[in-house]
Design a protein around this motif. Structure first.
Motif, PDB file in Angstrom:
ATOM      1  N   ILE A 133       0.863  -1.173   0.000  1.00 51.26           N
ATOM      2  CA  ILE A 133       0.000   0.000   0.000  1.00 51.26           C
ATOM      3  C   ILE A 133       0.903   1.228   0.000  1.00 51.26           C
ATOM      4  O   ILE A 133       1.654   1.452   0.951  1.00 51.26           O
ATOM      5  CB  ILE A 133      -0.918   0.030   1.231  1.00 51.26           C
ATOM      6  N   ALA A 134       0.839   1.986  -1.081  1.00 53.27           N
ATOM      7  CA  ALA A 134       1.629   3.217  -1.180  1.00 53.27           C
ATOM      8  C   ALA A 134       0.773   4.383  -0.709  1.00 53.27           C
ATOM      9  O   ALA A 134      -0.394   4.494  -1.063  1.00 53.27           O
ATOM     10  CB  ALA A 134       2.088   3.443  -2.610  1.00 53.27           C
ATOM     11  N   VAL A 135       1.367   5.232   0.110  1.00 53.56           N
ATOM     12  CA  VAL A 135       0.652   6.351   0.706  1.00 53.56           C
ATOM     13  C   VAL A 135       1.404   7.632   0.390  1.00 53.56           C
ATOM     14  O   VAL A 135       2.619   7.704   0.584  1.00 53.56           O
ATOM     15  CB  VAL A 135       0.565   6.172   2.242  1.00 53.56           C
ATOM     16  N   THR A 136       0.690   8.621  -0.111  1.00 52.38           N
ATOM     17  CA  THR A 136       1.305   9.930  -0.335  1.00 52.38           C
ATOM     18  C   THR A 136       0.700  10.913   0.650  1.00 52.38           C
ATOM     19  O   THR A 136      -0.475  10.842   0.984  1.00 52.38           O
ATOM     20  CB  THR A 136       1.079  10.435  -1.765  1.00 52.38           C
ATOM     21  N   GLY A 137       1.522  11.802   1.112  1.00 57.09           N
ATOM     22  CA  GLY A 137       1.070  12.813   2.058  1.00 57.09           C
ATOM     23  C   GLY A 137       2.210  13.259   2.937  1.00 57.09           C
ATOM     24  O   GLY A 137       3.374  12.898   2.731  1.00 57.09           O
ATOM     25  N   ILE A 138       1.866  14.030   3.924  1.00 54.39           N
ATOM     26  CA  ILE A 138       2.863  14.574   4.845  1.00 54.39           C
ATOM     27  C   ILE A 138       3.342  13.462   5.774  1.00 54.39           C
ATOM     28  O   ILE A 138       2.529  12.712   6.311  1.00 54.39           O
ATOM     29  CB  ILE A 138       2.263  15.732   5.650  1.00 54.39           C
ATOM     30  N   PRO A 139       4.661  13.300   5.979  1.00 52.94           N
ATOM     31  CA  PRO A 139       5.178  12.259   6.871  1.00 52.94           C
ATOM     32  C   PRO A 139       4.596  12.374   8.281  1.00 52.94           C
ATOM     33  O   PRO A 139       4.235  13.456   8.739  1.00 52.94           O
ATOM     34  CB  PRO A 139       6.687  12.496   6.872  1.00 52.94           C
ATOM     35  N   ALA A 140       4.508  11.246   8.962  1.00 53.86           N
ATOM     36  CA  ALA A 140       3.873  11.167  10.280  1.00 53.86           C
ATOM     37  C   ALA A 140       4.494  12.131  11.286  1.00 53.86           C
ATOM     38  O   ALA A 140       3.785  12.763  12.079  1.00 53.86           O
ATOM     39  CB  ALA A 140       3.948   9.733  10.795  1.00 53.86           C
ATOM     40  N   THR A 141       5.810  12.273  11.262  1.00 49.60           N
ATOM     41  CA  THR A 141       6.480  13.169  12.212  1.00 49.60           C
ATOM     42  C   THR A 141       6.005  14.610  12.032  1.00 49.60           C
ATOM     43  O   THR A 141       5.691  15.297  13.019  1.00 49.60           O
ATOM     44  CB  THR A 141       8.008  13.093  12.027  1.00 49.60           C
ATOM     45  N   LEU A 142       5.932  15.066  10.795  1.00 47.42           N
ATOM     46  CA  LEU A 142       5.473  16.432  10.540  1.00 47.42           C
ATOM     47  C   LEU A 142       3.997  16.599  10.896  1.00 47.42           C
ATOM     48  O   LEU A 142       3.585  17.657  11.378  1.00 47.42           O
ATOM     49  CB  LEU A 142       5.705  16.815   9.079  1.00 47.42           C
ATOM     50  N   ASP A 159      -2.659   7.368   8.360  1.00 46.35           N
ATOM     51  CA  ASP A 159      -1.676   7.192   9.409  1.00 46.35           C
ATOM     52  C   ASP A 159      -1.037   5.807   9.263  1.00 46.35           C
ATOM     53  O   ASP A 159      -1.756   4.799   9.193  1.00 46.35           O
ATOM     54  CB  ASP A 159      -2.347   7.327  10.770  1.00 46.35           C
ATOM     55  N   PRO A 160       0.294   5.722   9.198  1.00 46.53           N
ATOM     56  CA  PRO A 160       0.951   4.425   8.997  1.00 46.53           C
ATOM     57  C   PRO A 160       0.558   3.377  10.039  1.00 46.53           C
ATOM     58  O   PRO A 160       0.364   2.211   9.699  1.00 46.53           O
ATOM     59  CB  PRO A 160       2.440   4.760   9.089  1.00 46.53           C
ATOM     60  N   ARG A 161       0.407   3.798  11.292  1.00 40.65           N
ATOM     61  CA  ARG A 161       0.037   2.825  12.331  1.00 40.65           C
ATOM     62  C   ARG A 161      -1.351   2.248  12.069  1.00 40.65           C
ATOM     63  O   ARG A 161      -1.575   1.055  12.262  1.00 40.65           O
ATOM     64  CB  ARG A 161       0.092   3.477  13.708  1.00 40.65           C
ATOM     65  N   LEU A 186       5.379   3.501   2.217  1.00 40.39           N
ATOM     66  CA  LEU A 186       4.993   2.201   1.671  1.00 40.39           C
ATOM     67  C   LEU A 186       4.761   1.222   2.812  1.00 40.39           C
ATOM     68  O   LEU A 186       5.664   0.970   3.613  1.00 40.39           O
ATOM     69  CB  LEU A 186       6.107   1.700   0.755  1.00 40.39           C
ATOM     70  N   ALA A 187       3.546   0.687   2.893  1.00 42.73           N
ATOM     71  CA  ALA A 187       3.215  -0.357   3.861  1.00 42.73           C
ATOM     72  C   ALA A 187       3.247  -1.689   3.132  1.00 42.73           C
ATOM     73  O   ALA A 187       2.721  -1.806   2.020  1.00 42.73           O
ATOM     74  CB  ALA A 187       1.838  -0.119   4.463  1.00 42.73           C
ATOM     75  N   MET A 188       3.896  -2.678   3.743  1.00 41.60           N
ATOM     76  CA  MET A 188       4.002  -4.002   3.118  1.00 41.60           C
ATOM     77  C   MET A 188       3.613  -5.066   4.118  1.00 41.60           C
ATOM     78  O   MET A 188       3.910  -4.960   5.304  1.00 41.60           O
ATOM     79  CB  MET A 188       5.435  -4.271   2.664  1.00 41.60           C
ATOM     80  N   GLY A 189       2.980  -6.099   3.605  1.00 45.71           N
ATOM     81  CA  GLY A 189       2.636  -7.249   4.425  1.00 45.71           C
ATOM     82  C   GLY A 189       2.657  -8.507   3.573  1.00 45.71           C
ATOM     83  O   GLY A 189       2.617  -8.439   2.341  1.00 45.71           O
ATOM     84  N   TRP A 190       2.700  -9.652   4.227  1.00 42.35           N
ATOM     85  CA  TRP A 190       2.811 -10.932   3.542  1.00 42.35           C
ATOM     86  C   TRP A 190       1.723 -11.870   4.018  1.00 42.35           C
ATOM     87  O   TRP A 190       1.287 -11.805   5.164  1.00 42.35           O
ATOM     88  CB  TRP A 190       4.173 -11.562   3.828  1.00 42.35           C
ATOM     89  N   LYS A 191       1.301 -12.755   3.142  1.00 44.87           N
ATOM     90  CA  LYS A 191       0.380 -13.816   3.529  1.00 44.87           C
ATOM     91  C   LYS A 191       1.207 -15.057   3.837  1.00 44.87           C
ATOM     92  O   LYS A 191       1.994 -15.498   3.005  1.00 44.87           O
ATOM     93  CB  LYS A 191      -0.618 -14.114   2.407  1.00 44.87           C
ATOM     94  N   ARG A 192       1.041 -15.564   5.031  1.00 42.89           N
ATOM     95  CA  ARG A 192       1.832 -16.716   5.455  1.00 42.89           C
ATOM     96  C   ARG A 192       1.553 -17.921   4.559  1.00 42.89           C
ATOM     97  O   ARG A 192       0.442 -18.158   4.147  1.00 42.89           O
ATOM     98  CB  ARG A 192       1.505 -17.059   6.907  1.00 42.89           C
TER      99      ARG A 192
END
Length: 193
Positions: A133-142, A159-161, A186-192
């Motif tokens: 999942i690609a996310v565009t926007g202001i980084p979480a810290t900012l 929000d990434p979390r 970029l959020a990444m996950g895997w299917k076991r």
């Protein structure tokens, strides 16, 4: 990402030289994707066919895309003859279970994250398959600094979390988030298996 030359004919060389202009979000996905020959890929809620064309030019694979409008589906089919574009909601993807190696999704402030589509994406991904999942926007810290200073009041769907928690709730494992480019995460996950 692995790059291979799968056909040494002059037609394949011409096709590979046709550059596909990728946005920074699409480039981020190509850098972290684990796509190889004979894989199947799916892009949810396509707005263009650049990502599908990019992978189709570099690998021998099956490429699928979904969109919400039949007009958009028709346009995307004309742009890319190597991808199968399906006009369907992401809650009911008409693809066989456990048949896709990698699923891609792009979210931004205009195109909100559709968390319900994660369970359907989990259904179609093979064991060992990857969800990005690609996310565009202001980084979480900012964003946190802006919230602390009272500059932002709105709840952030990107929000990434929150995205990682939704991916874990859908069944994905080894979920992670990384800032790839300025304003692209970029959020990444895997299917076991």
């Amino acid at each position: 990402m692995l790059e291979r030359t799968h056909d040494s004919s002059w037609i394949a060389a011409l096709r590979a030289s046709e550059g596909v202009h990728l946005s920074s979000v699409e480039r981020a996905m190509t850098q972290w994707a684990t796509v190889d020959d004979y894989d199947s890929i799916l892009q949810l809620k396509c707005e263009n066919s650049n990502l599908l064309k990019y992978f189709s030019q570099r690998f021998v694979l099956r490429a699928y895309g979904t969109c919400d409008s039949s007009d958009v589906a028709r346009q995307l089919r004309q742009e890319s003859d190597s991808a199968e574009i399906v006009c369907t909601g992401n809650e009911d993807i008409s693809i066989q279970s456990n048949s896709i190696d990698a699923v891609f999704y792009q979210a931004n402030r205009k195109k909100k994250m559709d968390f319900q589509s994660l369970s359907e994406a989990f259904r179609v991904i093979k064991g060992g398959g990857q969800m990005m999942i690609a996310v565009t926007g202001i980084p979480a810290t900012l964003r946190r600094i802006g919230a602390f200073l009272g500059l932002t009041r709105r709840k952030n769907d990107l929000d990434p979390r929150r995205i990682m928690l939704a991916m874990e709730n859908a069944g994905f494992t080894d979920v992670s988030f990384r800032n790839v480019f300025p304003f692209v995460g970029l959020a990444m996950g895997w299917k076991r298996e």
